[in-house]
Scaffold this active site. Structure first.
Site, PDB file in Angstrom:
ATOM      1  CB  SER A  15      -0.900   0.015   1.241  1.00 60.09           C
ATOM      2  OG  SER A  15      -1.522   1.276   1.345  1.00 60.09           O
ATOM      3  CB  THR A  62      -7.566  -1.292   0.857  1.00 57.19           C
ATOM      4  OG1 THR A  62      -7.514  -1.572  -0.536  1.00 57.19           O
ATOM      5  CG2 THR A  62      -6.475  -2.067   1.578  1.00 57.19           C
ATOM      6  CE  LYS A  66     -11.562  -0.192  -1.050  1.00 57.95           C
ATOM      7  NZ  LYS A  66     -11.448   0.613  -2.262  1.00 57.95           N
ATOM      8  CG  ASN A  87     -12.428   4.930   0.722  1.00 57.01           C
ATOM      9  OD1 ASN A  87     -13.257   5.648   1.284  1.00 57.01           O
ATOM     10  ND2 ASN A  87     -11.509   5.412  -0.092  1.00 57.01           N
ATOM     11  CG  ASP A 103     -12.265   4.175  -3.212  1.00 58.12           C
ATOM     12  OD1 ASP A 103     -11.156   4.653  -2.905  1.00 58.12           O
ATOM     13  OD2 ASP A 103     -12.669   3.073  -2.804  1.00 58.12           O
ATOM     14  CB  ALA A 128     -13.651   0.085  -9.732  1.00 63.04           C
ATOM     15  CB  ILE A 213      -9.447   2.734 -11.806  1.00 61.98           C
ATOM     16  CG1 ILE A 213      -9.626   1.259 -12.158  1.00 61.98           C
ATOM     17  CG2 ILE A 213     -10.682   3.527 -12.164  1.00 61.98           C
ATOM     18  CD1 ILE A 213     -10.560   0.543 -11.207  1.00 61.98           C
TER      19      ILE A 213
HETATM   20  P1  ATR Z   1     -13.789  -4.290  -9.233  1.00 57.28           P
HETATM   21  O1  ATR Z   1     -14.674  -4.624  -8.080  1.00 57.28           O
HETATM   22  O2  ATR Z   1     -12.359  -4.056  -8.855  1.00 57.28           O
HETATM   23  O3  ATR Z   1     -14.342  -3.217 -10.100  1.00 57.28           O
HETATM   24  P2  ATR Z   1     -14.781  -6.672 -10.379  1.00 57.28           P
HETATM   25  O4  ATR Z   1     -15.933  -6.581  -9.498  1.00 57.28           O
HETATM   26  O5  ATR Z   1     -14.049  -7.950 -10.480  1.00 57.28           O
HETATM   27  O6  ATR Z   1     -13.677  -5.598 -10.088  1.00 57.28           O
HETATM   28  O7  ATR Z   1     -15.298  -6.176 -11.812  1.00 57.28           O
HETATM   29  C1  ATR Z   1     -14.833  -6.720 -12.897  1.00 57.28           C
HETATM   30  C2  ATR Z   1     -15.495  -6.030 -14.078  1.00 57.28           C
HETATM   31  O8  ATR Z   1     -14.622  -6.160 -15.162  1.00 57.28           O
HETATM   32  C3  ATR Z   1     -16.784  -6.667 -14.467  1.00 57.28           C
HETATM   33  O9  ATR Z   1     -17.630  -5.700 -15.022  1.00 57.28           O
HETATM   34  C4  ATR Z   1     -16.349  -7.670 -15.522  1.00 57.28           C
HETATM   35  O10 ATR Z   1     -17.326  -7.989 -16.480  1.00 57.28           O
HETATM   36  P3  ATR Z   1     -18.442  -9.105 -16.242  1.00 57.28           P
HETATM   37  O11 ATR Z   1     -19.581  -8.422 -15.535  1.00 57.28           O
HETATM   38  O12 ATR Z   1     -18.782  -9.553 -17.609  1.00 57.28           O
HETATM   39  O13 ATR Z   1     -17.791 -10.178 -15.422  1.00 57.28           O
HETATM   40  C5  ATR Z   1     -15.244  -6.908 -16.183  1.00 57.28           C
HETATM   41  N1  ATR Z   1     -14.266  -7.809 -16.788  1.00 57.28           N
HETATM   42  C6  ATR Z   1     -13.528  -8.758 -16.175  1.00 57.28           C
HETATM   43  N2  ATR Z   1     -12.701  -9.354 -17.058  1.00 57.28           N
HETATM   44  C7  ATR Z   1     -12.935  -8.762 -18.250  1.00 57.28           C
HETATM   45  C8  ATR Z   1     -12.398  -8.935 -19.562  1.00 57.28           C
HETATM   46  N3  ATR Z   1     -11.455  -9.857 -19.817  1.00 57.28           N
HETATM   47  N4  ATR Z   1     -12.874  -8.158 -20.558  1.00 57.28           N
HETATM   48  C9  ATR Z   1     -13.834  -7.239 -20.330  1.00 57.28           C
HETATM   49  N5  ATR Z   1     -14.373  -7.040 -19.106  1.00 57.28           N
HETATM   50  C10 ATR Z   1     -13.929  -7.787 -18.091  1.00 57.28           C
END
Ligand code: ATR
Length: 276
Positions: A15, A62, A66, A87, A103, A128, A213
């Site tokens: 971190s 983190t 969260k 957060n 965030d 995110a 991000i």
């Molecule tokens: P975070 O919480 O950090 O935002 P997450 O909850 O794992 O991460 O979110 C992942 C996002 O990235 C989701 O919207 C996912 O799409 P799906 O809803 O179809 O799962 C998207 N994502 C993950 N891998 C991907 C890839 N290879 N190409 C495009 N989108 C992807």
């Protein structure tokens, strides 16, 4: 008594928050420290009890705590409620613990002054995207579109947050020219190889802002690609700094210097910062 702040998470060793907050505390002549605390799985309740018992004045939260922290707090504000994640925890003068989520707002502040009529495209529908979509709406933007690999997840997020529209990544690619700000939140940005990008950028609008991000690497393949067009690219370092600055203000009543911190961290991380 000397005040102290913390960040809890797992993993936490890498971190950047302790580095950042320690500099801000010293710049502002505040007699306090900020320490990283690794919380083992299943030990969140014990950790929070300890933080409270040992007089922690406030802490950041983190991954992966969260959401899990919410039941342990006395109150959460609208940002944390809307996003469903905290957060930043603030200890009030009457010893209550209030959760915030800085965030999304931190991300928006990292982009600098914006025009509320700007059209926003968010790629991804995870945590995110939720934080950033919620914050854009909260500060008054009305044209916010979520594009996602799984359309149903985009649709659910748009409905829950009452945003503009859900579209597929293919639709995002085809209509890209309509958007002023594009925010990449999928894990695709993390890939240090020339990974397949979530969308191709050939239709990008001139002078658009393209943000990722992620800050490791500092220039993701997505931003690398965007740099080929006449656009402004923004990495996730500003989001890290600004979410921290808002938390700092909650705790200490003063907004620290963000611009210098982004420069300092960029320098500190050097090159393209892949050190995993
Ligand atoms: P975070 O919480 O950090 O935002 P997450 O909850 O794992 O991460 O979110 C992942 C996002 O990235 C989701 O919207 C996912 O799409 P799906 O809803 O179809 O799962 C998207 N994502 C993950 N891998 C991907 C890839 N290879 N190409 C495009 N989108 C992807």
């Amino acid at each position: 008594m000397k005040k102290w702040f913390a960040v809890i998470g797992n993993p936490i060793a890498h971190s950047l928050s302790p580095y950042m907050h320690d500099i801000w505390l010293s710049e502002q002549h505040i007699n306090a420290s900020y320490i990283p605390i690794h919380v083992e799985e299943g030990k969140l309740a014990d950790a929070i009890q300890s933080l409270k018992l040992l007089g922690c004045s406030g802490w950041n939260v983190t991954v992966p705590y969260k959401e899990a922290i919410i039941p342990y707090l006395d109150e959460i504000d609208d940002s944390a409620k809307g996003i469903g994640a905290v957060n930043t925890v603030v200890k009030t003068d009457d010893d209550r613990f209030v959760g915030y989520n800085t965030d999304g707002l931190g991300f928006i502040e990292s982009l600098g002054p914006l025009d509320q009529t700007n059209r926003i495209l968010i790629l991804g529908a995870g945590g995110a995207a939720r934080g950033i979509g919620h914050a854009f709406k909260q500060v008054g933007f009305s044209h916010i579109v979520i594009a996602n690999r799984t359309y149903a997840n985009a649709k659910r997020l748009v409905e829950e947050l009452q945003l503009g529209q859900a579209i597929t990544l293919e639709e995002a690619e085809a209509t890209l020219g309509q958007f002023d700000i594009v925010v990449q939140t999928t894990p695709q940005g993390m890939k240090s190889s020339s990974a397949t990008l979530p969308i191709q950028l050939s239709q990008i609008k001139e002078h658009a802002i393209i943000a990722d991000i992620v800050y490791n690497p500092l220039v993701t393949p997505f931003l690398e690609e965007a740099k080929k067009y006449n656009v402004r690219t923004v990495n996730g370092l500003g989001m890290l700094v600004h979410q921290g600055a808002i938390a700092f203000k909650y705790w200490n009543g003063i907004k620290p210097n963000t611009e210098q911190m982004v420069e300092r961290l960029t320098e500190q991380l050097g090159g393209n910062y892949v050190n995993r």
